[in-house]
Design a protein around this motif. Structure first.
Motif, PDB file in Angstrom:
ATOM      1  N   LEU A  14       0.639  -1.151  -0.093  1.00  0.00           N
ATOM      2  CA  LEU A  14       0.039   0.335   0.244  1.00  0.00           C
ATOM      3  C   LEU A  14       1.375   0.975  -0.278  1.00  0.00           C
ATOM      4  CD1 LEU A  14      -3.107   0.410   0.785  1.00  0.00           C
ATOM      5  CD2 LEU A  14      -2.485   1.599   2.818  1.00  0.00           C
ATOM      6  N   PHE A  15       0.508   2.455  -1.098  1.00  0.00           N
ATOM      7  CA  PHE A  15       1.525   3.421  -0.722  1.00  0.00           C
ATOM      8  C   PHE A  15       0.959   4.397  -0.307  1.00  0.00           C
ATOM      9  CE2 PHE A  15       1.663   7.293  -2.681  1.00  0.00           C
ATOM     10  CZ  PHE A  15       2.762   7.482  -3.385  1.00  0.00           C
ATOM     11  N   ASP A  16       1.627   4.585   1.067  1.00  0.00           N
ATOM     12  CA  ASP A  16       0.716   5.774   2.549  1.00  0.00           C
ATOM     13  C   ASP A  16       1.354   7.010   2.786  1.00  0.00           C
ATOM     14  OD1 ASP A  16      -0.633   6.246   4.283  1.00  0.00           O
ATOM     15  OD2 ASP A  16      -0.243   4.001   5.205  1.00  0.00           O
ATOM     16  N   THR A  17       0.768   7.541   2.294  1.00  0.00           N
ATOM     17  CA  THR A  17       1.989   8.498   2.771  1.00  0.00           C
ATOM     18  C   THR A  17       1.856   9.210   3.986  1.00  0.00           C
ATOM     19  OG1 THR A  17       0.054  10.200   2.268  1.00  0.00           O
ATOM     20  CG2 THR A  17       1.528  10.073   0.520  1.00  0.00           C
ATOM     21  N   GLY A  18       1.226   8.584   4.930  1.00  0.00           N
ATOM     22  CA  GLY A  18       0.533   8.480   5.946  1.00  0.00           C
ATOM     23  C   GLY A  18       1.298   8.045   7.753  1.00  0.00           C
ATOM     24  N   VAL A  19       1.882   7.526   6.146  1.00  0.00           N
ATOM     25  CA  VAL A  19       3.121   6.755   8.018  1.00  0.00           C
ATOM     26  C   VAL A  19       4.395   6.355   7.209  1.00  0.00           C
ATOM     27  CG1 VAL A  19       1.293   4.871   7.935  1.00  0.00           C
ATOM     28  CG2 VAL A  19       3.522   4.420   6.089  1.00  0.00           C
ATOM     29  N   ASN A  22       8.711   2.095   6.332  1.00  0.00           N
ATOM     30  CA  ASN A  22       8.024   1.309   5.312  1.00  0.00           C
ATOM     31  C   ASN A  22       7.544   0.215   6.120  1.00  0.00           C
ATOM     32  OD1 ASN A  22       8.652   2.659   3.016  1.00  0.00           O
ATOM     33  ND2 ASN A  22      11.154   2.138   3.170  1.00  0.00           N
ATOM     34  N   ILE A  23       6.585  -0.832   6.384  1.00  0.00           N
ATOM     35  CA  ILE A  23       6.198  -1.994   6.932  1.00  0.00           C
ATOM     36  C   ILE A  23       6.120  -3.167   5.814  1.00  0.00           C
ATOM     37  CG2 ILE A  23       4.755  -2.407   8.864  1.00  0.00           C
ATOM     38  CD1 ILE A  23       4.173   0.173   9.281  1.00  0.00           C
ATOM     39  N   ILE A  74      13.059  -0.783   6.904  1.00  0.00           N
ATOM     40  CA  ILE A  74      11.758  -1.549   7.053  1.00  0.00           C
ATOM     41  C   ILE A  74      11.342  -1.890   7.869  1.00  0.00           C
ATOM     42  CG2 ILE A  74      11.570  -3.868   6.109  1.00  0.00           C
ATOM     43  CD1 ILE A  74       9.213  -3.945   4.540  1.00  0.00           C
ATOM     44  N   LEU A  75      10.424  -1.471   8.539  1.00  0.00           N
ATOM     45  CA  LEU A  75      10.044  -2.452  10.017  1.00  0.00           C
ATOM     46  C   LEU A  75       8.581  -3.969   9.815  1.00  0.00           C
ATOM     47  CD1 LEU A  75       8.359   0.956  11.825  1.00  0.00           C
ATOM     48  CD2 LEU A  75      10.541  -0.111  12.004  1.00  0.00           C
ATOM     49  N   VAL A  76       9.462  -5.254  10.519  1.00  0.00           N
ATOM     50  CA  VAL A  76       8.694  -6.066  10.021  1.00  0.00           C
ATOM     51  C   VAL A  76       8.100  -6.722  11.163  1.00  0.00           C
ATOM     52  CG1 VAL A  76       8.976  -8.244   9.666  1.00  0.00           C
ATOM     53  CG2 VAL A  76      10.749  -7.364   8.374  1.00  0.00           C
ATOM     54  N   LEU A  77       6.785  -6.713  11.640  1.00  0.00           N
ATOM     55  CA  LEU A  77       6.134  -7.182  12.049  1.00  0.00           C
ATOM     56  C   LEU A  77       5.873  -8.446  13.100  1.00  0.00           C
ATOM     57  CD1 LEU A  77       2.430  -5.658  11.693  1.00  0.00           C
ATOM     58  CD2 LEU A  77       4.135  -4.354  12.670  1.00  0.00           C
ATOM     59  N   GLY A  94       1.647  -5.386   2.835  1.00  0.00           N
ATOM     60  CA  GLY A  94       2.901  -3.991   3.772  1.00  0.00           C
ATOM     61  C   GLY A  94       2.551  -2.577   2.766  1.00  0.00           C
ATOM     62  N   VAL A  95       3.281  -2.125   3.479  1.00  0.00           N
ATOM     63  CA  VAL A  95       3.083  -0.463   3.779  1.00  0.00           C
ATOM     64  C   VAL A  95       4.591   0.195   3.019  1.00  0.00           C
ATOM     65  CG1 VAL A  95       2.989   1.665   4.142  1.00  0.00           C
ATOM     66  CG2 VAL A  95       1.624  -0.462   4.709  1.00  0.00           C
ATOM     67  N   ILE A  96       4.968   0.836   1.821  1.00  0.00           N
ATOM     68  CA  ILE A  96       5.588   1.937   1.384  1.00  0.00           C
ATOM     69  C   ILE A  96       5.691   3.078   2.465  1.00  0.00           C
ATOM     70  CG2 ILE A  96       6.370   2.935  -0.923  1.00  0.00           C
ATOM     71  CD1 ILE A  96       7.505  -0.058  -0.433  1.00  0.00           C
ATOM     72  N   GLY A  97       6.503   3.886   2.750  1.00  0.00           N
ATOM     73  CA  GLY A  97       6.169   5.135   3.220  1.00  0.00           C
ATOM     74  C   GLY A  97       7.084   5.815   2.856  1.00  0.00           C
TER      75      GLY A  97
END
Length: 370
Positions: A14-19, A22-23, A74-77, A94-97
């Motif tokens: 997910l391309f996420d400017t709110g984070v 990277n997750i 990248i943060l890995v849960l 995941g999320v691209i931040g």
């Protein structure tokens, strides 16, 4: 967005400017890709209460075909989180931040579903037809100034987060300003699923949102309940956020190096802001199975009046089997046209028992409630 990490198979991010970071949602897959970890940290979930443990992997290669990110942290849960596919309808890993796109101006073209990266040196001037607004980066997240005209209460200037990872149009945090007033007509609702839980609150409308003179009218607006995370929101000075239901109506260029946002009308700009007219929230069991279930039934709604219940499995919609539907198509159908007749074939299980159940046929008419 399809992304290959460290030469592995492509998976959706997910391309996420709110984070900020990277997750990656799956420790199982990350270990299989040979990721190395240096330390652990805790993330606070969207509900302000849930704490998620994550391992930091500092040096990874992100391959998007023509675009490549090297030495990406990248943060890995530590516990696999694959819940978003139930809400979105496709697998999301995941999320691209900000960590990935902080060095380049980026154009988001929702109409053509294209993300374009510009060289910093090649993008000094404003493209023809685009407006410009200053963008402030706080905690590596982009904020802009807007003007809000409410249906009740004063007009006010607001600082809003640009959040491409959120599906709302406008979100206002009431605890951040005495000027934010609930509109006369509201619905209590589950506002969406994110890392660490669901957000709950109210949904209504504001008369107008203005960005540098560009006006969006009768915008569907979420008003979440105050959470333990509210203090962090207040510290940023923001009053809320703009999500994809508004952002997808404009073409956007986020120029991070020069801290500005460029934008102009897109093909969907004049589309009416619509809200669900069925009273149902539908989710998937998993993206691998084309099986849908009712995750929320709003009291007093058309579907509730006709007897749809929580956790009913949808077998067919308007005589079309569920396997032929996408989750986004179902959501679009339920907010499409007041007076439209919807026929559902539902499987209702007793006490959640997969082996037992009875088929129910229920018909209702879509009704504007907001």
């Amino acid at each position: 967005m399809p992304v290959s990490i460290n030469g592995g198979p492509e998976v959706n991010f997910l391309f996420d400017t709110g984070v900020k970071s990277n997750i990656f949602f799956s420790k199982t897959i990350a270990d299989g890709l040979g990721m190395e970890y240096t330390r652990q940290l805790n993330l606070v979930g969207a509900d302000g209460r849930t704490v998620l443990s994550a391992s930091v992997s500092p040096n990874n290669n992100f391959d998007m075909g023509p675009i490549e990110g090297i030495f990406q942290a990248i943060l890995v849960l530590d516990e696999d989180f694959l819940e978003l596919e139930k809400v979105i309808g496709v697998p999301v890993y995941g999320v691209i931040g900000h960590e990935f796109f902080k060095n380049n101006p980026i154009k988001i073209d929702y109409d053509n579903m294209v993300l374009s990266f510009y060289r910093r040196s090649a993008f000094r001037w404003r493209p023809f037809g685009y407006r410009k607004v200053d963008m402030e980066l706080i905690g590596n997240k982009p904020y802009i100034q807007t003007e809000i005209r409410q249906t009740k209460g004063p007009n006010f200037d607001s600082k809003l987060l640009i959040d491409t990872g959120a599906n709302h149009g406008l979100l206002l945090n009431r605890e951040t300003s005495e000027d934010i007033v609930l509109p006369p007509l509201i619905l209590e609702s589950d506002l969406g699923r994110s890392l660490g839980g669901d957000l709950f609150g109210f949904v209504g409308r504001v008369r107008r949102v203005s960005i540098d003179g560009l006006k969006f009218r009768n915008v569907i607006t979420s008003y979440p309940e105050e959470t333990e995370f509210s203090d962090v929101i207040i510290e940023t000075g923001r009053q809320g956020s703009l999500g994809s239901d508004l952002l997808n109506r404009i073409k956007i260029i986020l120029d991070y190096p020069r801290e500005r946002m460029l934008f102009k009308k897109g093909g969907k700009f004049s589309n009416e802001f619509k809200y669900d007219m069925s009273g149902l929230m539908v989710r998937m069991y998993s993206a691998d199975e084309k099986r849908f279930y009712v995750s929320q039934v709003r009291k007093g709604s058309p579907a509730a009046k006709q007897g749809v219940e929580l956790y009913d499995e949808i077998i067919s919609i308007n005589k079309i089997p569920a396997v032929f539907w996408n989750l986004s198509d179902i959501s679009e159908l339920f907010r499409s046209e007041e007076g439209k007749v919807i026929s559902l074939e539902l499987l209702r299980r007793k006490d959640g028992d997969e082996a037992t159940g009875s088929l129910r046929k229920i018909t209702f008419v879509l009704e504007q409630q907001l």
